[in-house]
Design an enzyme around this catalytic site. Sequence first.
Site, PDB file in Angstrom:
ATOM      1  CB  CYS A 420      -0.940   0.006   1.209  1.00  0.00           C
ATOM      2  SG  CYS A 420      -2.338  -1.116   1.011  1.00  0.00           S
ATOM      3  CG  ASP A 452     -18.485   3.032   2.613  1.00  0.00           C
ATOM      4  OD1 ASP A 452     -17.605   2.404   3.234  1.00  0.00           O
ATOM      5  OD2 ASP A 452     -19.538   3.435   3.136  1.00  0.00           O
ATOM      6  CG  ASP A 470      -9.673  -6.031 -21.160  1.00  0.00           C
ATOM      7  OD1 ASP A 470      -8.673  -6.724 -21.444  1.00  0.00           O
ATOM      8  OD2 ASP A 470     -10.800  -6.207 -21.653  1.00  0.00           O
ATOM      9  CG  ASP A 493     -14.193  -8.448 -22.983  1.00  0.00           C
ATOM     10  OD1 ASP A 493     -14.005  -8.747 -24.173  1.00  0.00           O
ATOM     11  OD2 ASP A 493     -13.287  -8.465 -22.129  1.00  0.00           O
ATOM     12  N   GLY A 543     -11.908   2.991  -7.590  1.00  0.00           N
ATOM     13  CA  GLY A 543     -10.674   2.623  -8.264  1.00  0.00           C
ATOM     14  C   GLY A 543      -9.497   2.533  -7.323  1.00  0.00           C
ATOM     15  CG  HIS A 544      -5.616   0.409  -5.951  1.00  0.00           C
ATOM     16  ND1 HIS A 544      -5.574   0.476  -4.580  1.00  0.00           N
ATOM     17  CD2 HIS A 544      -4.348   0.167  -6.362  1.00  0.00           C
ATOM     18  CE1 HIS A 544      -4.317   0.272  -4.181  1.00  0.00           C
ATOM     19  NE2 HIS A 544      -3.562   0.093  -5.244  1.00  0.00           N
ATOM     20  CG  ASP A 631     -13.920  -7.626 -27.266  1.00  0.00           C
ATOM     21  OD1 ASP A 631     -14.026  -8.820 -26.928  1.00  0.00           O
ATOM     22  OD2 ASP A 631     -13.360  -6.778 -26.546  1.00  0.00           O
TER      23      ASP A 631
END
Length: 758
Positions: A420, A452, A470, A493, A543-544, A631
């Site tokens: 992290c 959250d 992806d 996809d 997200g990260h 695809d």
Amino acid sequence: MLTPDQPVLRDIVLIGGGHSHVGVLKRFAMKPVPGVRLTLICRDTHTPYSGMLPGYVAGHYTYDDVHIDLSRLAEFAGARFYRAEATGIDRNNKRVICKDRPDVPYDILSINIGSSPRVNEVEGAPQHAVPVKPITGFNNRWLALLTRIESHQGPLTVAVVGAGAGGVELTLAMQYRLKNELKQRGQDSDQLHFHLFDAAEEILPTHNAKVREVFRKTLSERGVKLHLGSPVEKVGAGLLRTAAGETLQTDEVLWVTRAGGPSWLEETGLALDEGLFLRVRDTLQVENDDSIFAAGDIANVINHPREKAGVFAVRQGPPLADNLKRMALGKAPKDFHPQKKWLALISTGDKFAVASRGDMQFDGTMVWRWKDWIDRQFMKKFTDLPPMEEVGNLPDTAAAQNPEDAAQAISAVAMRCGGCGAKVGNTALLRALGELRPIDRDDIIIGLHAPDDAAVLQVPPGKAVVHTVDFFRAFIDDPYTFGRVAANHSLGDIYAMGAEAQSATAVATVPYGIESKVEDVVFQMMSGALDVLNEAGCALVGGHTGEGRELALGFAVNGLIDPDQVMSKGGLRAGDVLILTKPIGTGTLFAAHARLAAKGRWIDSALASMVQSNKSAADCFRRFGSKACTDVTGFGLLGHLLEMTQPSGVDAQLDLTAVPILPGAEETAAAGVLSSLQPANIRMCCSIRDQQTWAIHPRYPLIFDPQTAGGLLAGVSVNNAEDCVRELKALGYPHAAIIGRVTLQDESGSIEPITLRE
């Protein structure tokens, strides 16, 4: 070129790809400044060299002979190339305002956007006259005129407004080319009439009397009629009128006079003259802003006024580059004094030219050959790009604005934590994401609107959840465009299954660096991604981000689907027709781009295809009853076709000549420039019958080419196929094509499921 171990400390942004800025890019390429990043903002990928433009019009040069490929040059220089149009400057926040993309921050700014004829000052001219600049617009109209001349019957009258060197040279070049075109078609070239207008009493007023006399004689001998001493006051449909009351019926009006800067400069507060040109000091800094430079036609050097000519823009390139470097390193810029006399070589359409310098004049075919040699030598500087020296891996902090930035840069590469501890700093992340506005959906219970630990989604009754992920590293130097492609690729996809996109969670890797630079990269990248997600009705819910050596982005996407309407890879049926919606070739093209072996317009075409959504195509396939769709991405066309034939229990025929190919892809593949994934994909050649027979086909390598954000491949009933393709084209997929058909599995003969044909 900057290496991943060199954090960005200073951003130099270049607006425009003019003659001065191409010189800046070349000098930075050969001797980069560690920690200094260049970004080029330009609407056009190919910038013309003005000295060769008349020769191009006359037919002596090809398009590529006279254009510098900015995409290739920027890649060579390690500069970011933003294919965009600047429309303003926010000087308080030091940002360039662009059309159709987020603002671009700068530490140092340089403007080299040339000038354009001010057609709006004459009634009807904006609607009925063609300004010679910007060159792209003129070139499109010129090519259209060449096409028209093929079927034109009767007289054709062309009026050119502006009798300076540019107008005279262009008139003679156009006349020479059009007369030759008519003669080659057996038509009467005397039906062609040229008229040259100017408010001045003389042609070429900035040149000596001997030069003017040569051109007066040439124009007279070639039947060009002069209309001098009265300005054009009105242009209408097929009509031109001067202030003296003279009128002319005309088929084309070209405008090569009254040049000025763009109107948006008035809103910047920068020092301008009456022509909207930037007033600059001897250092090429704008008179009232030390952090902004200007060069070329857009600049009016206060102490050394000169006419607008390409020679000055070229000569300003080296001192501009040096002063940008000095400013980035905290040093004072140096004065530049242009020459008082300069050589002009002006062509007469045919391979004949006139030399003009001060009171000197001489002319002849030898002068044209001399001009041709000079021009080609200049262009070689930007087409024959030499190998670059590698930059060391240790960070250099000479360009740091303060000790804190220097400390951050050293820290950025000296000791990076894992786990992290490798996340992007919270402050920079919050600032970047705080400006983004993801769409709201009623079925998102907890998302970015109320952050959250995780997002909470609701699945409507009767719906099933489709989930995909992806992720890939950046292949283009523009984070906004990369964000758009990455999001579009990740949605592929979902659409291929026939689903509606509901939510997306982002995973990003950002090169380490000082907070302000990291923040902007995240903002640019996620702005591009969010444009695509919002248009798709897909809510970004979280997200990260982490630090790494290269920029990378991916998404985990959730979709919703009616379980009875799933389009799967296993739904092909014998007798179906195979339809592909987009051309292939992105893998080889971007491999070539990295090696400076791809033309910029090829990359433009590839990017345009990659940012096009597959949503409408998927909806179309469902309407035409398709049960099988995928695809086309990393495994290439053949690999994804195999993924369909195997679970469907069928074989397939593939027509190589029918497969749509991106411009340039056949050329780069033929040159052996292929994606690094190609060797893995080509192992699937064992699935092709008579593989050795087809291996020499020029399109053969492309069926293994890995695609990014590729099109959809679907099976459609033969009875619906033609109508389906027509609708796909109407929906904006111009390259959609039938590329093969599905056959019964050959259980008694060959075990290879794929048959190629042409």
